[in-house]
Scaffold this motif. Structure first.
Motif: not given
Length: 213
Positions: A7-28
């Motif tokens: 979830a990303v707050a502060g952006l319009p709903v139209a910016s929602s999208r599907v991305l391949p792979g996994l998003i790990l909510r940690r920085d490198f």
């Protein structure tokens, strides 16, 4: 569903999208760009060995003995990272926080590191890739590494103001993971959309569930 959406707050709903792979909510913790397929290992323990085993005491008689022990640990840590490099390992995924020495050697030998992954994230990666966590220590640090996952890409991803790790794992089965990025003006809207989508997916799962005759 919790590990397959962000979830990303502060952006319009139209910016929602599907991305391949996994998003790990940690920085490198360390990021070393690598082209082509990326070989990865999972670990669940610190890679810098401790001075003493759990439940035992480490006794030194002088500063020289202590410094010699620290140097031995440093050499052993470096030897492990060199062993990963020699096996063409480019990504280390850890459920625990690694010490700074591990991160420094990872950068030196071209290994990206993502640490502090949750047990749910680790379990999902194991399920997708079919590999188990790698246990590096024992009598032989240089023993063969057999539990290797493969990713088609491994890169940073900026979601709003949060930096994440975006990794496309090669699946061991038919499941090809994708992540849903939900955008909305405030967190509450994203939570409502996430709940609605999870309910819809649950309904579809029940609808297409095989019925034993």
């Amino acid at each position: 569903f919790a590990e397959l959406h962000a979830a990303v707050a502060g952006l319009p709903v139209a910016s929602s999208r599907v991305l391949p792979g996994l998003i790990l909510r940690r920085d490198f913790a360390a990021y070393c760009p690598a082209g082509g397929d990326v070989r990865a290992v999972l670990v669940t323990e610190p890679l810098r060995p401790a001075l003493s085993a759990p439940g035992s005491e480490f006794v030194v008689e002088n500063e020289g003995q202590y410094q010699a022990s620290v140097r031995w640990i440093s050499r052993r840590t470096e030897a492990l990272m060199k062993h990963l490099q020699s096996n063409n390992i480019k990504l280390l995924l850890s459920s625990v926080k690694q010490e700074e020495a591990v991160i420094c050697y990872a950068k030196l030998y071209g290994v990206s590191v993502v640490e502090c992954l949750s047990s749910e994230e680790m379990a999902l990666i194991c399920e997708i890739t079919g590999v188990s966590p790698y246990a590096p220590f024992g009598d032989n640090v240089r023993r063969e590494i057999t539990e290797i996952a493969v990713a088609t890409f491994c890169q940073p991803l900026l979601l709003g103001s949060k930096r994440c790790a975006h990794i496309g794992f090669t699946s061991a089965g038919a499941f090809q993971p994708h992540c849903l990025v939900l955008c909305g003006p405030v967190d509450g809207v994203n939570e409502q959309h996430a709940a609605a989508l999870q309910g819809a997916f649950t309904m579809l799962q029940q609808l297409f569930k095989r019925v034993d005759q």
